[in-house]
Enzyme design. Structure first.
Site, PDB file in Angstrom:
ATOM      1  N   ARG A  23       8.799   4.394   3.436  1.00 39.35           N
ATOM      2  CA  ARG A  23       8.905   3.165   2.639  1.00 39.35           C
ATOM      3  C   ARG A  23       7.504   2.675   2.348  1.00 39.35           C
ATOM      4  O   ARG A  23       6.722   2.420   3.263  1.00 39.35           O
ATOM      5  CB  ARG A  23       9.611   2.089   3.467  1.00 39.35           C
ATOM      6  CG  ARG A  23      11.082   2.075   3.299  1.00 39.35           C
ATOM      7  CD  ARG A  23      11.666   0.709   3.586  1.00 39.35           C
ATOM      8  NE  ARG A  23      12.530   0.326   2.500  1.00 39.35           N
ATOM      9  CZ  ARG A  23      13.696   0.893   2.254  1.00 39.35           C
ATOM     10  NH1 ARG A  23      14.126   1.894   2.992  1.00 39.35           N
ATOM     11  NH2 ARG A  23      14.437   0.466   1.248  1.00 39.35           N
ATOM     12  N   TYR A  56      -6.038  -2.004  12.902  1.00 41.22           N
ATOM     13  CA  TYR A  56      -6.292  -2.869  11.744  1.00 41.22           C
ATOM     14  C   TYR A  56      -7.357  -2.254  10.854  1.00 41.22           C
ATOM     15  O   TYR A  56      -8.378  -1.800  11.342  1.00 41.22           O
ATOM     16  CB  TYR A  56      -6.716  -4.279  12.189  1.00 41.22           C
ATOM     17  CG  TYR A  56      -5.675  -5.274  11.776  1.00 41.22           C
ATOM     18  CD1 TYR A  56      -5.587  -5.682  10.447  1.00 41.22           C
ATOM     19  CD2 TYR A  56      -4.715  -5.735  12.671  1.00 41.22           C
ATOM     20  CE1 TYR A  56      -4.588  -6.543  10.043  1.00 41.22           C
ATOM     21  CE2 TYR A  56      -3.715  -6.594  12.269  1.00 41.22           C
ATOM     22  CZ  TYR A  56      -3.654  -6.998  10.940  1.00 41.22           C
ATOM     23  OH  TYR A  56      -2.675  -7.826  10.534  1.00 41.22           O
ATOM     24  N   LYS A 113      11.795   6.819  -2.550  1.00 46.02           N
ATOM     25  CA  LYS A 113      12.987   7.182  -3.326  1.00 46.02           C
ATOM     26  C   LYS A 113      12.956   8.689  -3.599  1.00 46.02           C
ATOM     27  O   LYS A 113      12.846   9.440  -2.646  1.00 46.02           O
ATOM     28  CB  LYS A 113      13.058   6.304  -4.569  1.00 46.02           C
ATOM     29  CG  LYS A 113      13.241   4.826  -4.170  1.00 46.02           C
ATOM     30  CD  LYS A 113      13.317   3.851  -5.324  1.00 46.02           C
ATOM     31  CE  LYS A 113      13.389   2.431  -4.774  1.00 46.02           C
ATOM     32  NZ  LYS A 113      13.300   1.402  -5.828  1.00 46.02           N
ATOM     33  N   ASP A 153       6.676   1.923 -14.297  1.00 45.13           N
ATOM     34  CA  ASP A 153       7.194   1.833 -12.926  1.00 45.13           C
ATOM     35  C   ASP A 153       8.198   2.964 -12.748  1.00 45.13           C
ATOM     36  O   ASP A 153       9.342   2.868 -13.183  1.00 45.13           O
ATOM     37  CB  ASP A 153       7.843   0.456 -12.722  1.00 45.13           C
ATOM     38  CG  ASP A 153       8.528   0.328 -11.360  1.00 45.13           C
ATOM     39  OD1 ASP A 153       8.588   1.336 -10.625  1.00 45.13           O
ATOM     40  OD2 ASP A 153       8.991  -0.780 -11.047  1.00 45.13           O
ATOM     41  N   GLU A 169      -8.259  -3.673   7.417  1.00 40.66           N
ATOM     42  CA  GLU A 169      -8.424  -4.460   6.181  1.00 40.66           C
ATOM     43  C   GLU A 169      -9.598  -3.945   5.370  1.00 40.66           C
ATOM     44  O   GLU A 169     -10.657  -3.654   5.929  1.00 40.66           O
ATOM     45  CB  GLU A 169      -8.637  -5.939   6.511  1.00 40.66           C
ATOM     46  CG  GLU A 169      -7.341  -6.663   6.798  1.00 40.66           C
ATOM     47  CD  GLU A 169      -7.549  -8.153   6.989  1.00 40.66           C
ATOM     48  OE1 GLU A 169      -8.697  -8.622   6.971  1.00 40.66           O
ATOM     49  OE2 GLU A 169      -6.538  -8.850   7.182  1.00 40.66           O
ATOM     50  N   THR A 183       7.362   3.503  -5.916  1.00 41.95           N
ATOM     51  CA  THR A 183       7.677   3.469  -4.497  1.00 41.95           C
ATOM     52  C   THR A 183       7.528   4.898  -3.984  1.00 41.95           C
ATOM     53  O   THR A 183       7.534   5.855  -4.768  1.00 41.95           O
ATOM     54  CB  THR A 183       9.130   3.010  -4.249  1.00 41.95           C
ATOM     55  OG1 THR A 183       9.999   3.814  -5.045  1.00 41.95           O
ATOM     56  CG2 THR A 183       9.316   1.546  -4.605  1.00 41.95           C
TER      57      THR A 183
HETATM   58  C1  LIG Z   1      12.996   0.104  -5.913  1.00 42.40           C
HETATM   59  C2  LIG Z   1      12.231  -0.396  -7.042  1.00 42.40           C
HETATM   60  C3  LIG Z   1      11.226  -1.364  -6.879  1.00 42.40           C
HETATM   61  C4  LIG Z   1      11.003  -2.127  -5.615  1.00 42.40           C
HETATM   62  O1  LIG Z   1      10.782  -1.417  -4.482  1.00 42.40           O
HETATM   63  P1  LIG Z   1      10.957  -2.090  -3.043  1.00 42.40           P
HETATM   64  O2  LIG Z   1      10.288  -1.107  -2.167  1.00 42.40           O
HETATM   65  O3  LIG Z   1      12.433  -2.216  -2.818  1.00 42.40           O
HETATM   66  O4  LIG Z   1      10.288  -3.409  -3.052  1.00 42.40           O
HETATM   67  C5  LIG Z   1      10.474  -1.705  -7.992  1.00 42.40           C
HETATM   68  N1  LIG Z   1      10.704  -1.147  -9.186  1.00 42.40           N
HETATM   69  C6  LIG Z   1      11.684  -0.245  -9.381  1.00 42.40           C
HETATM   70  C7  LIG Z   1      11.897   0.331 -10.744  1.00 42.40           C
HETATM   71  C8  LIG Z   1      12.492   0.149  -8.323  1.00 42.40           C
HETATM   72  O5  LIG Z   1      13.473   1.024  -8.538  1.00 42.40           O
END
Ligand SMILES: *Cc1c(COP(=O)(O)O)cnc(C)c1O
Length: 447
Positions: A236, A55, A230, A201, A57, A227
């Protein structure tokens, strides 16, 4: 001895059999889901390590639990590598995933009822960018959504007009089903005009940004979220970066973001994920990662062209990033579900998706979304892309008469029956065997 013993009993657990089964599925099939990727053995080793028992935090040197000497070093190293990679002054690596990360940015910058703007879901935006009613962002903030022009590109003039009218506090520039380059400079100009924060994003395109295959938002946005699983090819998770420009606009920005992640929205960070992000960042700093990004672009262009030669229509007629939207309306409205399912039977998995100005419905969309991050990580190149395109064309041709009934009541029963029939279709199973033969030559991770 002890470890051996454990291993033996573990292997009897059904879950380990199922993991092996899933690994086999991934190896035998071709994955075209543009938000997925395979990660390195090092990234996965960190995820399975002892770090998950701790942990922590708080933030490095400011923890609420003892025993975090090593965890501190790991988190600081992860931050340093990302700061170097993206040339940013501040990064938070604790968000559990992309959606919580966006919620944290929104929580940090907005009060309940404040106005935010994002690309609508049906135009390729993400749920967390203000999708009305059912999401946190759409429910607690006043959400204004922008869309696309007649060329399926973001309508920047509409963004500007809506911004001038609604005076948002936050504008989100980011996409999840959009095959084109984003103009971050344009977004920044609009955000500045109305005094809004700009959140980029880049979840889908981080790998391309790192490789120099997509313009970077760092000089333009105040906050950049991504993220890490990807095109970045890590575990993840997610990261939130604050740029120089962000600190210039708001000296407290980094502190606001950190406090929104913890304690506002999260508890203890997932240290194993933090370590794996650090490992992925080091991999992304290597010259090979640039090659990976370049190959994604080559593969996507080759795949797009081969699909067009095969007679398929693409949204916007092609792609400028890692993903392609196939527009199936020439075969009939709402044909995406059948094609996605039949492709899966044929050993190629993707997802059905709405297309701009979707003529059918989000439940029965008229498109298929595909992308090349997974196959490129496996080492597939142009030759394989042409083969994959041929298989997709064959699948569509095979099921082209399987149209959704016009009567809405009949659609569910039709799809149920379709799935039952098509799973035994010999032509599709023949393609599946060919796919398997090719896919097996490519390990899941080769870079
Ligand atoms: C995949 C994605 C998210 C969310 O990611 P998660 O890990 O699935 O919660 C947010 N914004 C964009 C543009 C994404 O492609």
């Amino acid at each position: 001895m002890q470890a051996n013993k454990l291993k033996k009993s573990d292997q009897k657990d059904l879950i380990f059999e199922l993991i092996a089964k899933e690994e086999q599925r991934q190896k035998e099939m071709i994955g075209l889901i543009p938000s997925e990727n395979h990660s390195s053995a090092n990234v996965r080793a960190a995820l399975g390590s002892c770090l998950s028992s701790k942990y922590a935090e708080g933030y490095p040197k400011r923890r609420y639990y003892e025993g975090n000497q090593v965890i501190d070093e790991i988190e600081l190293e992860a931050q340093d590598r990302l700061k170097k990679l993206f040339q940013v002054p501040h990064v938070n690596v604790q968000p559990y995933s992309g959606s919580p990360a966006n919620s944290a940015v929104e929580f940090a910058l907005l009060e309940e009822g404040d106005t935010m703007m994002g690309l609508s879901l049906s135009s390729g935006g993400h749920l967390t960018h203000g999708h009305p009613k059912v999401t946190f962002s759409g429910k607690y903030f006043h959400s204004v959504q922008y869309g696309l022009d007649e060329n399926a590109r973001i309508d920047y003039e509409q963004v500007r007009q809506l911004a001038l009218k609604h005076k948002p506090k936050l504008i989100v520039a980011g996409t999840t089903a959009y095959p084109f380059i984003l103009d971050f400079a344009k977004f920044a100009e609009i955000a500045d005009e109305v005094g809004a924060y700009l959140l980029a994003d880049i979840s889908h395109i981080t790998g391309l940004v790192v490789a120099g295959e997509h313009p970077s938002p760092i000089p333009y946005a105040h906050v950049v979220m991504s993220t890490t699983h990807k095109t970045f090819r890590g575990p993840r998770g997610a990261m939130i970066m604050v740029t120089e420009r962000g600190l210039k606009k708001d000296a407290d920005l980094a502190d606001k973001i950190d406090k929104a992640v913890f304690p506002a929205l999260q508890g203890g960070p997932h240290n194993e994920t933090t370590a794996a992000i650090a490992i992925a960042a080091l991999e992304a700093l290597q010259p090979e990662f640039k090659e990976y990004g370049k190959q994604i672009r080559k593969n996507t262009d080759t795949l797009a062209n081969a699909l067009k030669i095969g007679g398929l229509k693409l949204v916007g007629d092609g792609s400028e990033n890692h993903l392609i939207l196939i527009d199936l309306t020439p075969f009939g409205e709402g044909f995406g579900t059948q094609v996605a399912f039949a492709m899966d039977v044929a050993g190629i998995y993707a997802n059905r998706n709405t297309i701009p100005n979707e003529p059918c419905s989000p439940f029965y969309p008229s498109g298929i979304r595909i992308g090349t991050p997974l196959v490129t990580t496996r080492g597939m190149k142009e030759k394989e892309m042409k083969k994959i395109a041929q298989w997709i064309v064959q699948v569509v041709d095979r099921i082209k008469d399987e149209q959704l009934p016009a009567d809405k009541e009949q659609r569910r029963t039709f799809l149920k029956d379709f799935k039952k029939r098509i799973i035994k279709d010999e032509a599709l199973l023949k393609i599946r065997a060919e796919v398997k033969e090719m896919a097996q030559n490519f390990p899941l991770f080769t870079w």
